[in-house]
Motif scaffolding. Structure first.
Motif, PDB file in Angstrom:
ATOM      1  N   ILE A   1      53.862  85.871  37.973  1.00  0.00           N
ATOM      2  CA  ILE A   1      55.268  85.856  37.553  1.00  0.00           C
ATOM      3  C   ILE A   1      56.098  84.997  38.503  1.00  0.00           C
ATOM      4  O   ILE A   1      56.945  84.207  38.080  1.00  0.00           O
ATOM      5  N   GLU A   2      55.843  85.135  39.801  1.00  0.00           N
ATOM      6  CA  GLU A   2      56.600  84.372  40.801  1.00  0.00           C
ATOM      7  C   GLU A   2      56.333  82.883  40.701  1.00  0.00           C
ATOM      8  O   GLU A   2      57.178  82.059  41.070  1.00  0.00           O
ATOM      9  N   GLN A   3      55.162  82.521  40.190  1.00  0.00           N
ATOM     10  CA  GLN A   3      54.814  81.103  40.069  1.00  0.00           C
ATOM     11  C   GLN A   3      55.369  80.461  38.800  1.00  0.00           C
ATOM     12  O   GLN A   3      55.408  79.237  38.689  1.00  0.00           O
ATOM     13  N   GLU A   4      55.786  81.283  37.856  1.00  0.00           N
ATOM     14  CA  GLU A   4      56.321  80.739  36.615  1.00  0.00           C
ATOM     15  C   GLU A   4      57.686  80.105  36.842  1.00  0.00           C
ATOM     16  O   GLU A   4      58.473  80.543  37.672  1.00  0.00           O
ATOM     17  N   ILE A   5      57.983  79.077  36.047  1.00  0.00           N
ATOM     18  CA  ILE A   5      59.314  78.469  36.074  1.00  0.00           C
ATOM     19  C   ILE A   5      60.248  79.364  35.287  1.00  0.00           C
ATOM     20  O   ILE A   5      60.019  79.650  34.119  1.00  0.00           O
ATOM     21  N   HIS A   6      61.305  79.834  35.906  1.00  0.00           N
ATOM     22  CA  HIS A   6      62.221  80.744  35.238  1.00  0.00           C
ATOM     23  C   HIS A   6      63.018  80.011  34.162  1.00  0.00           C
ATOM     24  O   HIS A   6      63.548  78.932  34.384  1.00  0.00           O
ATOM     25  N   GLN A   7      63.076  80.601  32.990  1.00  0.00           N
ATOM     26  CA  GLN A   7      63.776  80.019  31.854  1.00  0.00           C
ATOM     27  C   GLN A   7      64.827  80.987  31.352  1.00  0.00           C
ATOM     28  O   GLN A   7      64.767  82.182  31.626  1.00  0.00           O
ATOM     29  N   PRO A   8      65.833  80.502  30.613  1.00  0.00           N
ATOM     30  CA  PRO A   8      66.834  81.401  30.047  1.00  0.00           C
ATOM     31  C   PRO A   8      66.168  82.470  29.189  1.00  0.00           C
ATOM     32  O   PRO A   8      65.138  82.226  28.561  1.00  0.00           O
ATOM     33  N   VAL A   9      66.741  83.651  29.166  1.00  0.00           N
ATOM     34  CA  VAL A   9      66.166  84.749  28.391  1.00  0.00           C
ATOM     35  C   VAL A   9      66.504  84.561  26.926  1.00  0.00           C
ATOM     36  O   VAL A   9      67.612  84.803  26.479  1.00  0.00           O
ATOM     37  N   ASN A  10      65.546  84.084  26.166  1.00  0.00           N
ATOM     38  CA  ASN A  10      65.693  83.899  24.725  1.00  0.00           C
ATOM     39  C   ASN A  10      64.595  84.668  24.019  1.00  0.00           C
ATOM     40  O   ASN A  10      63.551  84.966  24.607  1.00  0.00           O
ATOM     41  N   PHE A  11      64.800  84.949  22.768  1.00  0.00           N
ATOM     42  CA  PHE A  11      63.772  85.664  22.005  1.00  0.00           C
ATOM     43  C   PHE A  11      62.471  84.884  21.972  1.00  0.00           C
ATOM     44  O   PHE A  11      62.446  83.700  21.656  1.00  0.00           O
ATOM     45  N   GLY A  12      61.400  85.572  22.322  1.00  0.00           N
ATOM     46  CA  GLY A  12      60.083  84.989  22.166  1.00  0.00           C
ATOM     47  C   GLY A  12      59.609  84.093  23.293  1.00  0.00           C
ATOM     48  O   GLY A  12      58.451  83.700  23.287  1.00  0.00           O
ATOM     49  N   VAL A  13      60.452  83.755  24.275  1.00  0.00           N
ATOM     50  CA  VAL A  13      60.050  82.819  25.314  1.00  0.00           C
ATOM     51  C   VAL A  13      58.859  83.349  26.111  1.00  0.00           C
ATOM     52  O   VAL A  13      57.878  82.654  26.344  1.00  0.00           O
ATOM     53  N   GLY A  14      58.940  84.622  26.526  1.00  0.00           N
ATOM     54  CA  GLY A  14      57.861  85.188  27.329  1.00  0.00           C
ATOM     55  C   GLY A  14      56.534  85.183  26.603  1.00  0.00           C
ATOM     56  O   GLY A  14      55.497  84.808  27.163  1.00  0.00           O
ATOM     57  N   GLU A  15      56.552  85.585  25.332  1.00  0.00           N
ATOM     58  CA  GLU A  15      55.330  85.628  24.551  1.00  0.00           C
ATOM     59  C   GLU A  15      54.746  84.237  24.338  1.00  0.00           C
ATOM     60  O   GLU A  15      53.537  84.029  24.420  1.00  0.00           O
ATOM     61  N   ILE A  16      55.615  83.274  24.074  1.00  0.00           N
ATOM     62  CA  ILE A  16      55.149  81.909  23.816  1.00  0.00           C
ATOM     63  C   ILE A  16      54.587  81.284  25.084  1.00  0.00           C
ATOM     64  O   ILE A  16      53.547  80.610  25.063  1.00  0.00           O
ATOM     65  N   VAL A  17      55.261  81.498  26.221  1.00  0.00           N
ATOM     66  CA  VAL A  17      54.760  80.994  27.501  1.00  0.00           C
ATOM     67  C   VAL A  17      53.391  81.605  27.800  1.00  0.00           C
ATOM     68  O   VAL A  17      52.464  80.912  28.237  1.00  0.00           O
ATOM     69  N   SER A  18      53.252  82.896  27.537  1.00  0.00           N
ATOM     70  CA  SER A  18      51.964  83.567  27.766  1.00  0.00           C
ATOM     71  C   SER A  18      50.871  82.964  26.888  1.00  0.00           C
ATOM     72  O   SER A  18      49.725  82.790  27.324  1.00  0.00           O
ATOM     73  N   PHE A  19      51.216  82.630  25.643  1.00  0.00           N
ATOM     74  CA  PHE A  19      50.241  82.012  24.747  1.00  0.00           C
ATOM     75  C   PHE A  19      49.760  80.683  25.312  1.00  0.00           C
ATOM     76  O   PHE A  19      48.545  80.428  25.404  1.00  0.00           O
ATOM     77  N   PHE A  20      50.688  79.821  25.703  1.00  0.00           N
ATOM     78  CA  PHE A  20      50.284  78.504  26.197  1.00  0.00           C
ATOM     79  C   PHE A  20      49.521  78.616  27.515  1.00  0.00           C
ATOM     80  O   PHE A  20      48.605  77.827  27.771  1.00  0.00           O
ATOM     81  N   ASN A  21      49.872  79.596  28.343  1.00  0.00           N
ATOM     82  CA  ASN A  21      49.089  79.811  29.558  1.00  0.00           C
ATOM     83  C   ASN A  21      47.665  80.234  29.221  1.00  0.00           C
ATOM     84  O   ASN A  21      46.704  79.829  29.882  1.00  0.00           O
ATOM     85  N   SER A  22      47.518  81.049  28.181  1.00  0.00           N
ATOM     86  CA  SER A  22      46.200  81.584  27.831  1.00  0.00           C
ATOM     87  C   SER A  22      45.263  80.528  27.256  1.00  0.00           C
ATOM     88  O   SER A  22      44.040  80.673  27.338  1.00  0.00           O
ATOM     89  N   ILE A  23      45.815  79.476  26.653  1.00  0.00           N
ATOM     90  CA  ILE A  23      44.953  78.462  26.024  1.00  0.00           C
ATOM     91  C   ILE A  23      44.783  77.213  26.878  1.00  0.00           C
ATOM     92  O   ILE A  23      44.111  76.268  26.466  1.00  0.00           O
ATOM     93  N   ASN A  24      45.354  77.225  28.061  1.00  0.00           N
ATOM     94  CA  ASN A  24      45.272  76.057  28.930  1.00  0.00           C
ATOM     95  C   ASN A  24      43.946  76.068  29.691  1.00  0.00           C
ATOM     96  O   ASN A  24      43.892  76.206  30.910  1.00  0.00           O
ATOM     97  N   ASN A  25      42.862  75.949  28.939  1.00  0.00           N
ATOM     98  CA  ASN A  25      41.535  75.992  29.542  1.00  0.00           C
ATOM     99  C   ASN A  25      40.520  75.302  28.628  1.00  0.00           C
ATOM    100  O   ASN A  25      40.801  75.012  27.464  1.00  0.00           O
ATOM    101  N   LYS A  26      39.339  75.065  29.170  1.00  0.00           N
ATOM    102  CA  LYS A  26      38.307  74.337  28.436  1.00  0.00           C
ATOM    103  C   LYS A  26      37.757  75.141  27.261  1.00  0.00           C
ATOM    104  O   LYS A  26      37.292  74.563  26.279  1.00  0.00           O
ATOM    105  N   VAL A  27      37.794  76.469  27.369  1.00  0.00           N
ATOM    106  CA  VAL A  27      37.257  77.307  26.299  1.00  0.00           C
ATOM    107  C   VAL A  27      38.030  77.078  25.005  1.00  0.00           C
ATOM    108  O   VAL A  27      37.445  76.862  23.941  1.00  0.00           O
TER     109      VAL A  27
END
Length: 244
Positions: A70-96
């Motif tokens: 959490i501390e390493q994430e770039i803080h963004q304005p609190v908007n609907f869905g931002v946290g979930e979407i950021v988590s999605f892109f973090n989860s797919i940022n890999n070779k798998v």
């Protein structure tokens, strides 16, 4: 820390923890294991299994690693869905996940015809996908009528890309069955790889986003991951088309 592979291996109860965690990041890093279990409506044993699947030896390690992420994430304005979407892109940022996209491209590349299938908002995304794929040189069309007739010869050597959040809509499952019956390869893009549609398909891509349903029946789960997946596949198809 939440990779696509790890999330895909979670069972229904563990997914409840994951969904709670990404929606309540500021709270979770200070919660005890009992508090998290109660908040997610699961047992502490289930929380421990969740931590193990996230690559942690126990809850203490999970909480420390989660706080650091959490501390390493770039803080963004609190908007609907931002946290979930950021988590999605973090989860797919890999070779798998990249390899999963490449496998989808292999299934699609040699097909004579691409048909996007979906109902409701998924139907609208099917229309978008057909247009986007056509832009990169892979002519496609779409079906947003769940009662569309599927004949024997029409879809020979074709790929049906079927979009569904739940993967349980009976009319869509019927269409998927008809495509398979007539030797049309089926690729499903769903929210879960354990749903009925994913199990019926020849190949599945799933995105594991928290589902949001209003009035008990209107699904407004974000479709940003679906758009990304479609565009990622299309861009790879474009490279193949240009190399010919």
């Amino acid at each position: 820390m939440f990779t696509h592979t790890a999330i895909a291996n979670l069972n229904a109860l563990e997914l409840m923890i994951y969904n709670y965690v990404i929606k309540n990041k500021d709270k979770v890093m200070y919660m005890t294991i009992r508090e998290l279990a109660d908040a997610a409506d699961v047992s502490t044993t289930t929380v421990m299994r969740f931590c193990k699947k996230m690559g942690c030896d126990g809850y203490s390690e999970f909480r420390i690693r989660f706080k650091l992420s959490i501390e390493q994430e770039i803080h963004q304005p609190v908007n609907f869905g931002v946290g979930e979407i950021v988590s999605f892109f973090n989860s797919i940022n890999n070779k798998v996940f990249e390899e999963l996209i490449n496998q989808a491209v292999i299934h699609i590349a040699n097909a004579d015809r691409i048909v996007f299938v979906g109902a409701g908002s998924s139907g609208s995304l099917g229309k978008y996908g057909a247009r986007f794929f056509s832009n990169v040189g892979k002519f496609s069309n779409y079906i947003d009528d769940p009662y569309y007739p599927v004949s024997t010869d029409t879809f020979k050597n074709s790929v049906a890309i079927i979009l569904s959040v739940s993967g349980e809509t009976q009319e869509i499952l019927r269409l998927a069955s008809q495509f398979s019956l007539h030797a049309c390869k089926v690729i499903s893009i769903t929210n879960s790889e354990t749903c009925s549609l994913a199990r019926m398909a020849d190949f599945n891509l799933s995105y594991h986003m928290p589902q949001t349903v209003v009035s008990g029946r209107h699904n407004i789960t974000t479709q940003v991951p679906v758009i990304y997946i479609l565009e990622a596949i299309a861009h790879r198809l474009a490279k193949i088309h240009l190399s010919k």
